[in-house]
Design a protein around this motif. Sequence first.
Motif, PDB file in Angstrom:
ATOM      1  N   GLU A  33      71.551 -34.031  50.069  1.00 10.85           N
ATOM      2  CA  GLU A  33      72.695 -33.139  49.912  1.00 10.85           C
ATOM      3  C   GLU A  33      73.899 -33.640  50.718  1.00 10.85           C
ATOM      4  N   ILE A  34      73.642 -34.180  51.888  1.00 16.55           N
ATOM      5  CA  ILE A  34      74.723 -34.750  52.700  1.00 16.55           C
ATOM      6  C   ILE A  34      75.308 -35.980  51.998  1.00 16.55           C
ATOM      7  N   VAL A  35      74.426 -36.828  51.490  1.00 21.49           N
ATOM      8  CA  VAL A  35      74.860 -38.038  50.783  1.00 21.49           C
ATOM      9  C   VAL A  35      75.705 -37.657  49.573  1.00 21.49           C
ATOM     10  N   TYR A  36      75.259 -36.671  48.832  1.00 25.40           N
ATOM     11  CA  TYR A  36      75.996 -36.210  47.650  1.00 25.40           C
ATOM     12  C   TYR A  36      77.396 -35.747  48.034  1.00 25.40           C
ATOM     13  N   LEU A  40      80.271 -38.032  46.332  1.00 26.42           N
ATOM     14  CA  LEU A  40      80.750 -37.488  45.049  1.00 26.42           C
ATOM     15  C   LEU A  40      82.241 -37.743  44.812  1.00 26.42           C
ATOM     16  N   PRO A  41      83.117 -37.604  45.817  1.00 24.82           N
ATOM     17  CA  PRO A  41      84.538 -37.843  45.548  1.00 24.82           C
ATOM     18  C   PRO A  41      84.851 -39.256  45.051  1.00 24.82           C
ATOM     19  N   TYR A  42      83.979 -40.200  45.319  1.00 25.84           N
ATOM     20  CA  TYR A  42      84.224 -41.598  44.942  1.00 25.84           C
ATOM     21  C   TYR A  42      83.411 -42.050  43.732  1.00 25.84           C
ATOM     22  N   ASN A  43      82.549 -41.176  43.223  1.00 24.18           N
ATOM     23  CA  ASN A  43      81.593 -41.598  42.209  1.00 24.18           C
ATOM     24  C   ASN A  43      81.436 -40.573  41.092  1.00 24.18           C
ATOM     25  N   PRO A  44      82.294 -40.631  40.073  1.00 23.33           N
ATOM     26  CA  PRO A  44      82.103 -39.736  38.933  1.00 23.33           C
ATOM     27  C   PRO A  44      80.723 -39.968  38.316  1.00 23.33           C
ATOM     28  N   MET A  48      72.534 -35.618  42.063  1.00 24.61           N
ATOM     29  CA  MET A  48      71.720 -35.443  43.263  1.00 24.61           C
ATOM     30  C   MET A  48      70.517 -36.396  43.225  1.00 24.61           C
ATOM     31  N   ALA A  49      69.997 -36.650  42.047  1.00 26.58           N
ATOM     32  CA  ALA A  49      68.839 -37.550  41.920  1.00 26.58           C
ATOM     33  C   ALA A  49      69.187 -38.974  42.372  1.00 26.58           C
ATOM     34  N   HIS A  50      70.421 -39.432  42.125  1.00 28.54           N
ATOM     35  CA  HIS A  50      70.849 -40.745  42.620  1.00 28.54           C
ATOM     36  C   HIS A  50      70.803 -40.757  44.151  1.00 28.54           C
ATOM     37  N   CYS A  51      71.277 -39.672  44.747  1.00 30.92           N
ATOM     38  CA  CYS A  51      71.329 -39.576  46.209  1.00 30.92           C
ATOM     39  C   CYS A  51      69.931 -39.520  46.803  1.00 30.92           C
ATOM     40  N   LEU A  52      69.047 -38.780  46.152  1.00 33.85           N
ATOM     41  CA  LEU A  52      67.662 -38.698  46.627  1.00 33.85           C
ATOM     42  C   LEU A  52      66.991 -40.063  46.551  1.00 33.85           C
ATOM     43  N   GLU A  53      67.233 -40.804  45.474  1.00 36.59           N
ATOM     44  CA  GLU A  53      66.659 -42.145  45.368  1.00 36.59           C
ATOM     45  C   GLU A  53      67.184 -43.042  46.479  1.00 36.59           C
ATOM     46  N   SER A  54      68.456 -42.895  46.821  1.00 31.51           N
ATOM     47  CA  SER A  54      69.028 -43.720  47.874  1.00 31.51           C
ATOM     48  C   SER A  54      68.426 -43.365  49.235  1.00 31.51           C
ATOM     49  N   VAL A  55      68.204 -42.095  49.494  1.00 33.62           N
ATOM     50  CA  VAL A  55      67.544 -41.673  50.740  1.00 33.62           C
ATOM     51  C   VAL A  55      66.144 -42.276  50.803  1.00 33.62           C
ATOM     52  N   ALA A 157      72.111 -44.169  53.398  1.00 37.25           N
ATOM     53  CA  ALA A 157      71.983 -43.877  51.966  1.00 37.25           C
ATOM     54  C   ALA A 157      73.358 -43.811  51.298  1.00 37.25           C
ATOM     55  N   SER A 158      74.349 -43.286  51.992  1.00 35.82           N
ATOM     56  CA  SER A 158      75.721 -43.256  51.459  1.00 35.82           C
ATOM     57  C   SER A 158      76.263 -44.667  51.288  1.00 35.82           C
ATOM     58  N   SER A 159      75.978 -45.516  52.246  1.00 38.24           N
ATOM     59  CA  SER A 159      76.429 -46.906  52.160  1.00 38.24           C
ATOM     60  C   SER A 159      75.780 -47.611  50.970  1.00 38.24           C
ATOM     61  N   ARG A 160      74.498 -47.367  50.749  1.00 40.70           N
ATOM     62  CA  ARG A 160      73.824 -47.957  49.591  1.00 40.70           C
ATOM     63  C   ARG A 160      74.546 -47.579  48.305  1.00 40.70           C
TER      64      ARG A 160
END
Length: 194
Positions: A33-36, A40-44, A48-55, A157-160
């Motif tokens: 949720e933090i990653v999202y 999100l402002p930079y990634n149309p 949430m599933a993308h963010c979870l995979e990155s975590v 995860a945000s950096s990824r």
Amino acid sequence: MGEKAEPVHSKVVAEATKEALLRRGVTLMDVAEIVYEMQLPYNPGLQMAHCLESVEGVLRKRELQHAILVGIELDELAEQGKLSEPLLQIVRSDEGLFGVDETIALGAVFTYGSIAVTTFGHLDKNKTGIINELDTKKGGAVHTFLDDLVASIAASASSRIAHRTRDLAEAGETFKDISPDDTMPETKIKGALS
């Protein structure tokens, strides 16, 4: 001289890391949720599933696993009163000049570059999401290390995702064009933890 001990298998360390986070009340979705919110402002098209995979992806890294296991252990030992003084009081009170917690978390972030480092600084200062809950010492729990470690995971995860965004842009795509399983292609490498 004694014989060298057998190394601990990666899957054992990865599982222990996830169990330690859950034991301390942190779910992977809390971090996602933090990653999202950060990305999100930079990634149309970011889901949430993308963010979870990155975590999940960053939690495959030994640097993060080791930092999480050490930090959580120290928090728990402080709760149990098993650290010697004055360290016990320093950790219990999360003393302002005690920077070991940030140092451990920041060390784990370096794997993901300068974007992760600056994002970690932002999260450490602003206490987004569950980081704020952990920092607000409720019920006698000690989270001196854990709040910074969660910031470390989220920053990594945000950096990824930021790096993947660039890869997608160069291919003429966005996160709208890929499934969450393709957030980071390195997870498809033979032998990678899944």
